[in-house]
Design an enzyme around this catalytic site. Structure first.
Site, PDB file in Angstrom:
ATOM      1  N   CYS A   2     -43.659 121.629   6.378  1.00  0.00           N
ATOM      2  CA  CYS A   2     -43.755 120.688   5.260  1.00  0.00           C
ATOM      3  C   CYS A   2     -43.136 121.326   4.030  1.00  0.00           C
ATOM      4  O   CYS A   2     -42.731 122.480   4.049  1.00  0.00           O
ATOM      5  CB  CYS A   2     -45.218 120.391   4.976  1.00  0.00           C
ATOM      6  SG  CYS A   2     -46.141 119.850   6.402  1.00  0.00           S
ATOM      7  N   ARG A  28     -37.631 119.074   4.830  1.00  0.00           N
ATOM      8  CA  ARG A  28     -38.674 119.845   5.509  1.00  0.00           C
ATOM      9  C   ARG A  28     -39.707 118.945   6.174  1.00  0.00           C
ATOM     10  O   ARG A  28     -40.542 119.424   6.940  1.00  0.00           O
ATOM     11  CB  ARG A  28     -39.392 120.766   4.524  1.00  0.00           C
ATOM     12  CG  ARG A  28     -38.497 121.773   3.834  1.00  0.00           C
ATOM     13  CD  ARG A  28     -39.291 122.605   2.848  1.00  0.00           C
ATOM     14  NE  ARG A  28     -40.272 123.408   3.542  1.00  0.00           N
ATOM     15  CZ  ARG A  28     -40.016 124.617   4.056  1.00  0.00           C
ATOM     16  NH1 ARG A  28     -38.800 125.116   3.942  1.00  0.00           N
ATOM     17  NH2 ARG A  28     -40.939 125.287   4.700  1.00  0.00           N
ATOM     18  N   TRP A  75     -44.578 117.127   7.373  1.00  0.00           N
ATOM     19  CA  TRP A  75     -44.085 117.044   8.747  1.00  0.00           C
ATOM     20  C   TRP A  75     -45.328 117.242   9.593  1.00  0.00           C
ATOM     21  O   TRP A  75     -45.810 118.338   9.784  1.00  0.00           O
ATOM     22  CB  TRP A  75     -43.063 118.162   9.013  1.00  0.00           C
ATOM     23  CG  TRP A  75     -42.556 118.159  10.404  1.00  0.00           C
ATOM     24  CD1 TRP A  75     -43.025 118.873  11.469  1.00  0.00           C
ATOM     25  CD2 TRP A  75     -41.472 117.386  10.925  1.00  0.00           C
ATOM     26  NE1 TRP A  75     -42.311 118.604  12.589  1.00  0.00           N
ATOM     27  CE2 TRP A  75     -41.357 117.691  12.294  1.00  0.00           C
ATOM     28  CE3 TRP A  75     -40.592 116.480  10.351  1.00  0.00           C
ATOM     29  CZ2 TRP A  75     -40.387 117.105  13.104  1.00  0.00           C
ATOM     30  CZ3 TRP A  75     -39.635 115.904  11.154  1.00  0.00           C
ATOM     31  CH2 TRP A  75     -39.543 116.211  12.509  1.00  0.00           C
ATOM     32  N   ASN A 101     -48.547 124.145   3.668  1.00  0.00           N
ATOM     33  CA  ASN A 101     -47.501 124.148   4.701  1.00  0.00           C
ATOM     34  C   ASN A 101     -47.837 125.262   5.683  1.00  0.00           C
ATOM     35  O   ASN A 101     -47.994 126.415   5.279  1.00  0.00           O
ATOM     36  CB  ASN A 101     -46.121 124.415   4.092  1.00  0.00           C
ATOM     37  CG  ASN A 101     -45.094 124.708   5.189  1.00  0.00           C
ATOM     38  OD1 ASN A 101     -45.167 124.154   6.281  1.00  0.00           O
ATOM     39  ND2 ASN A 101     -44.188 125.632   4.907  1.00  0.00           N
ATOM     40  N   GLY A 102     -47.985 124.926   6.944  1.00  0.00           N
ATOM     41  CA  GLY A 102     -48.324 125.947   7.939  1.00  0.00           C
ATOM     42  C   GLY A 102     -49.316 125.398   8.942  1.00  0.00           C
ATOM     43  O   GLY A 102     -49.505 124.179   9.035  1.00  0.00           O
ATOM     44  N   GLU A 479     -26.549 125.406  28.855  1.00  0.00           N
ATOM     45  CA  GLU A 479     -26.785 125.187  27.430  1.00  0.00           C
ATOM     46  C   GLU A 479     -25.687 125.821  26.586  1.00  0.00           C
ATOM     47  O   GLU A 479     -25.197 125.225  25.625  1.00  0.00           O
ATOM     48  CB  GLU A 479     -28.161 125.730  27.021  1.00  0.00           C
ATOM     49  CG  GLU A 479     -28.514 125.567  25.558  1.00  0.00           C
ATOM     50  CD  GLU A 479     -28.455 124.147  25.020  1.00  0.00           C
ATOM     51  OE1 GLU A 479     -28.409 123.982  23.789  1.00  0.00           O
ATOM     52  OE2 GLU A 479     -28.381 123.189  25.830  1.00  0.00           O
ATOM     53  N   LYS A 483     -23.219 123.729  23.974  1.00  0.00           N
ATOM     54  CA  LYS A 483     -23.065 124.060  22.549  1.00  0.00           C
ATOM     55  C   LYS A 483     -21.585 124.201  22.190  1.00  0.00           C
ATOM     56  O   LYS A 483     -21.105 123.623  21.225  1.00  0.00           O
ATOM     57  CB  LYS A 483     -23.827 125.359  22.222  1.00  0.00           C
ATOM     58  CG  LYS A 483     -25.338 125.170  22.224  1.00  0.00           C
ATOM     59  CD  LYS A 483     -25.798 124.533  20.969  1.00  0.00           C
ATOM     60  CE  LYS A 483     -26.807 123.413  20.993  1.00  0.00           C
ATOM     61  NZ  LYS A 483     -27.060 122.584  22.071  1.00  0.00           N
ATOM     62  N   GLU A 486     -19.935 120.689  22.393  1.00  0.00           N
ATOM     63  CA  GLU A 486     -20.298 119.650  21.414  1.00  0.00           C
ATOM     64  C   GLU A 486     -19.992 120.079  19.987  1.00  0.00           C
ATOM     65  O   GLU A 486     -19.738 119.240  19.123  1.00  0.00           O
ATOM     66  CB  GLU A 486     -21.774 119.253  21.571  1.00  0.00           C
ATOM     67  CG  GLU A 486     -22.810 120.292  21.190  1.00  0.00           C
ATOM     68  CD  GLU A 486     -24.244 119.793  21.416  1.00  0.00           C
ATOM     69  OE1 GLU A 486     -24.487 118.585  21.438  1.00  0.00           O
ATOM     70  OE2 GLU A 486     -25.121 120.658  21.604  1.00  0.00           O
ATOM     71  N   HIS A 502     -16.755 127.919  45.031  1.00  0.00           N
ATOM     72  CA  HIS A 502     -16.531 126.725  45.880  1.00  0.00           C
ATOM     73  C   HIS A 502     -15.782 125.658  45.094  1.00  0.00           C
ATOM     74  O   HIS A 502     -16.181 124.489  45.061  1.00  0.00           O
ATOM     75  CB  HIS A 502     -17.885 126.177  46.367  1.00  0.00           C
ATOM     76  CG  HIS A 502     -18.694 127.193  47.120  1.00  0.00           C
ATOM     77  ND1 HIS A 502     -18.292 127.731  48.328  1.00  0.00           N
ATOM     78  CD2 HIS A 502     -19.849 127.816  46.781  1.00  0.00           C
ATOM     79  CE1 HIS A 502     -19.195 128.619  48.712  1.00  0.00           C
ATOM     80  NE2 HIS A 502     -20.137 128.700  47.806  1.00  0.00           N
ATOM     81  N   LYS A 602     -28.129 112.839  16.266  1.00  0.00           N
ATOM     82  CA  LYS A 602     -29.254 113.737  16.511  1.00  0.00           C
ATOM     83  C   LYS A 602     -30.170 113.165  17.584  1.00  0.00           C
ATOM     84  O   LYS A 602     -30.722 113.876  18.417  1.00  0.00           O
ATOM     85  CB  LYS A 602     -30.032 113.962  15.221  1.00  0.00           C
ATOM     86  CG  LYS A 602     -31.159 114.960  15.350  1.00  0.00           C
ATOM     87  CD  LYS A 602     -30.600 116.346  15.579  1.00  0.00           C
ATOM     88  CE  LYS A 602     -31.620 117.370  16.033  1.00  0.00           C
ATOM     89  NZ  LYS A 602     -31.026 118.496  16.689  1.00  0.00           N
TER      90      LYS A 602
HETATM   91  C1  BG6 Z   1     -28.448 114.158  21.740  1.00  0.00           C
HETATM   92  C2  BG6 Z   1     -28.383 115.332  20.774  1.00  0.00           C
HETATM   93  O1  BG6 Z   1     -28.164 112.984  21.063  1.00  0.00           O
HETATM   94  O2  BG6 Z   1     -29.748 114.035  22.321  1.00  0.00           O
HETATM   95  C3  BG6 Z   1     -28.709 116.586  21.574  1.00  0.00           C
HETATM   96  O3  BG6 Z   1     -27.073 115.438  20.208  1.00  0.00           O
HETATM   97  C4  BG6 Z   1     -30.085 116.433  22.231  1.00  0.00           C
HETATM   98  O4  BG6 Z   1     -28.700 117.694  20.714  1.00  0.00           O
HETATM   99  C5  BG6 Z   1     -30.189 115.170  23.061  1.00  0.00           C
HETATM  100  O5  BG6 Z   1     -30.336 117.546  23.033  1.00  0.00           O
HETATM  101  C6  BG6 Z   1     -31.638 114.897  23.478  1.00  0.00           C
HETATM  102  O6  BG6 Z   1     -32.403 114.669  22.332  1.00  0.00           O
HETATM  103  P1  BG6 Z   1     -33.989 114.731  22.360  1.00  0.00           P
HETATM  104  O7  BG6 Z   1     -34.394 114.362  20.971  1.00  0.00           O
HETATM  105  O8  BG6 Z   1     -34.458 113.742  23.360  1.00  0.00           O
HETATM  106  O9  BG6 Z   1     -34.386 116.138  22.720  1.00  0.00           O
END
Ligand code: BG6
Length: 607
Positions: A2, A28, A75, A101-102, A479, A483, A486, A502, A602
């Site tokens: 928060c 935050r 949050w 916050n915490g 992963e 990264k 993307e 293979h 996101k």
């Molecule tokens: C995508 C994001 O839209 O959704 C990724 O760009 C994320 O970073 C993926 O891993 C899944 O999102 P969430 O919120 O379901 O974990």
């Protein structure tokens, strides 16, 4: 995570200052907001659920008299977003107000004690216990600052708090333990806040509180004391040379880099989750007929890694499934015996929710792991765990991934304990090592970041990359690949290393970059064989190795080191850090914006 804020102005009303400062802290947390001011020894409070603009439209956050006040943007971690759970919280007499916050770990036990003493609680939050503890201390005749000291000595967990009291209306008392807290010093005012952005346009000097320190803000300035021995602390304010935009990122050029650096703190938070929810979820997993681990994107990679953890530690077979394929792949087999553990940092990803909805309609048990309290996933889950990573602004998931892995490994460990599948010594050893992971991640960032920058520079013009790992590291490889793809738009391919011969190996030619994940585990001998296969075709080997691994150092063109002493099953957490940094610095090398990669969002709330 928060945002808290407090101010003492020589003249003028504090409310408009608090309102605009909370706006600067909104990244935050933004599910509820509130403020309190003191006027003629009366506490005046405005708070409600919703984003700051929404609450301001309803209640006018600028309209509260008084030149002293505190504020909070939330949050939610304990207690869903609502007006009663919004901060500030007060004591029974409504003479003491607290913003926090915490996470207070022992709040349930403290609450029970205080209720037995006759205290009445309004909210479901952990924070409210602080108000009643201060009330108890003050009823014993202690002045505000010492009462706050007495109260925080009872708290376990992390906190940054700011306190107002009508009995000492010329002061704000604030305390820090782990959660960030800074003072802002200006000619005609003094401020306290979760971080510098909040008061940057108002003050150009700041004092950072250290853990275990209490600050008393007064008209004449501030006084710092140690909670332990109440000794005075002298610390001169330092000039801040940041732009507001920079400040929101706390001096980092991008949210992604800031969030990568926040991982040690977030991982510590995951080690403080509420016992009863971890235990409840473990019980459901123990009883489950079959378990599907369902998610998208980075969260799916956490599920894949978890499937190795559940199998190796608790001998529980689980099915990691990409959510958008769940119905096609398993839809008809799902029934009342099935359990779905859905993982989603946003808790709103449509593909994941659709898979959950399909299963729910077939009476399956739904469990949820998310970073967003009160998200849809929390509402459709029988039990959910909120992983406490705080808001993640960068589109690419970083800190939420390692926090997911930490929670999932804790569940696997608890299940192993419940099922007696591994010895107590092994469990204790793994638990101790898990506690140590935040420090290890700290060390990796400190010791390897510069090297990663050089690697990004060296390989920036490469057209394609391979990421290879074996066992649980095949999830880390996926992963790492995601990264780089993307964020830096670098075509990348990830494979369980054994599978690379293979087919994919046909792509390899002289100078072709292959990133190998090489923890010292049961896959080591075969991974060395795979490295030799790639080297034989001229590949450039970038190896993520355990510190002091001379054999692979001798084989690799470049290597990054991970401190020793990690159990292989937990290796995805530290081993992904250099890959997150590589993607970030590769994007910088290619002049791209790591925070807003093209075509991505996101959270994708459409199927
Ligand atoms: C995508 C994001 O839209 O959704 C990724 O760009 C994320 O970073 C993926 O891993 C899944 O999102 P969430 O919120 O379901 O974990």
């Amino acid at each position: 995570m928060c945002g808290i804020f407090g101010c003492i102005l020589r003249k003028g009303d504090a409310a408009p200052i608090i309102h605009s400062a909370l706006k600067r802290l909104e990244y935050r947390g933004y599910d509820s907001v509130g403020e309190a001011t003191l006027q003629q020894e009366k506490l005046l409070i405005k708070k409600d659920e919703g984003k700051i603009d929404e609450v301001h439209a309803l209640h006018n956050l600028d309209d509260l008299p008084g030149r002293i006040g505190i504020g909070h943007t939330r949050w939610a971690t304990h207690g869903a977003p609502s007006r009663v759970n919004a901060h500030p919280h007060t004591d029974c007499t409504e003479k003491i107000a607290v913003v926090h916050n915490g996470i207070i770990e022992n709040f349930l036990q403290l609450r029970r004690e205080l209720e037995e003493l006759g205290h009445l609680f309004q909210s479901k939050t952990d924070t409210e216990v602080i108000c009643h503890l201060i009330e108890e201390e003050m009823s014993g005749g202690k002045p505000l600052a010492e009462a706050v000291r007495g109260a925080v000595k009872r708290l376990d967990g992390s906190y940054a708090i700011a306190v107002l009291s009508t009995s000492e209306p010329d002061k704000i008392v604030c305390v820090r333990k782990e959660s960030p807290l800074a003072l802002g010093v200006a000619e005609d005012a003094v401020y306290c806040a979760s971080d510098i952005p909040a008061f940057l346009p108002l003050a150009n000097k700041s004092v950072i509180l250290q853990d275990g320190e209490l600050g008393m803000l007064k008209d004449e300035g501030y006084e710092l004391r140690k909670i332990d021995d109440w000794s005075l602390v002298t610390r001169e304010p330092e000039v801040i040379d940041w732009t507001p935009e920079m400040a929101e990122k706390q001096g980092y050029p991008h949210f992604m880099l800031k969030e990568i650096h926040e991982q040690p703190l977030c991982l510590r938070n995951t080690l403080r989750l509420q016992e009863q929810y971890l235990e409840l979820m473990t019980t459901f997993l123990d009883r489950a007929g079959e378990v599907f681990l369902v998610a998208c994107g980075t969260s799916y990679h956490a599920c894949l890694a978890a499937s190795y953890m559940f199998s190796k530690l608790a001998m529980l077979a689980t099915y990691p499934v990409i959510a958008s394929e769940f119905v096609e792949q398993h839809g008809r087999a799902v029934n009342i015996e099935s359990t779905i553990l859905a993982v989603s940092q946003s808790g709103e990803t449509a593909d994941t929710l659709a898979a959950v909805e399909w299963a729910r309609k077939r009476a399956a048990t739904i469990l949820g792991l998310t970073n967003t309290i009160d998200s849809t996933l929390t509402r459709v889950s029988r039990v959910y765990i909120c992983q406490q990573s705080g808001p993640e602004i960068g589109v690419a998931a970083t800190k939420t991934f390692t926090s997911q892995l930490s929670v999932l490994s804790q569940l696997a460990l608890r299940l192993a304990k419940k099922r007696g599948k591994i010895s107590h010594e092994e469990i204790e050893d793994l638990e101790e090592k898990l506690e140590h992971i935040p420090n290890i991640v700290d060390t990796i960032i400190e010791s390897q970041e510069e090297k990663v920058k050089q690697l990004a520079k060296k390989y920036r013009d490469k057209d394609c990359f391979f990421f290879l790992g074996r066992g649980v590291s095949s999830a880390s490889a996926l992963e790492g690949r995601l990264k780089l793809l993307e964020i830096a738009y670098a075509p990348s391919i990830a494979y369980p290393a054994g599978e690379s011969k293979h087919g994919p190996i046909s792509l390899v030619e002289a100078g072709f970059p292959v990133v190998f994940l090489c923890p010292r585990d049961g896959t080591r001998k075969t991974i060395v064989g795979n490295i030799m296969e790639m080297k034989a075709r001229g590949a450039s080997i970038i190896a993520i190795i355990q510190e002091g691994d001379e054999e692979i150092k001798g084989l690799a063109d470049d290597y990054l080191e991970i401190p020793e002493g990690l159990p292989e099953i937990l290796s995805p957490i530290p081993y992904v850090i250099p890959l997150q940094l590589l993607a970030y610095y590769m994007a910088i090398e290619r002049d791209l914006d790591p925070d807003k990669p093209r075509n991505l969002a996101k959270s994708v709330t459409v199927q």
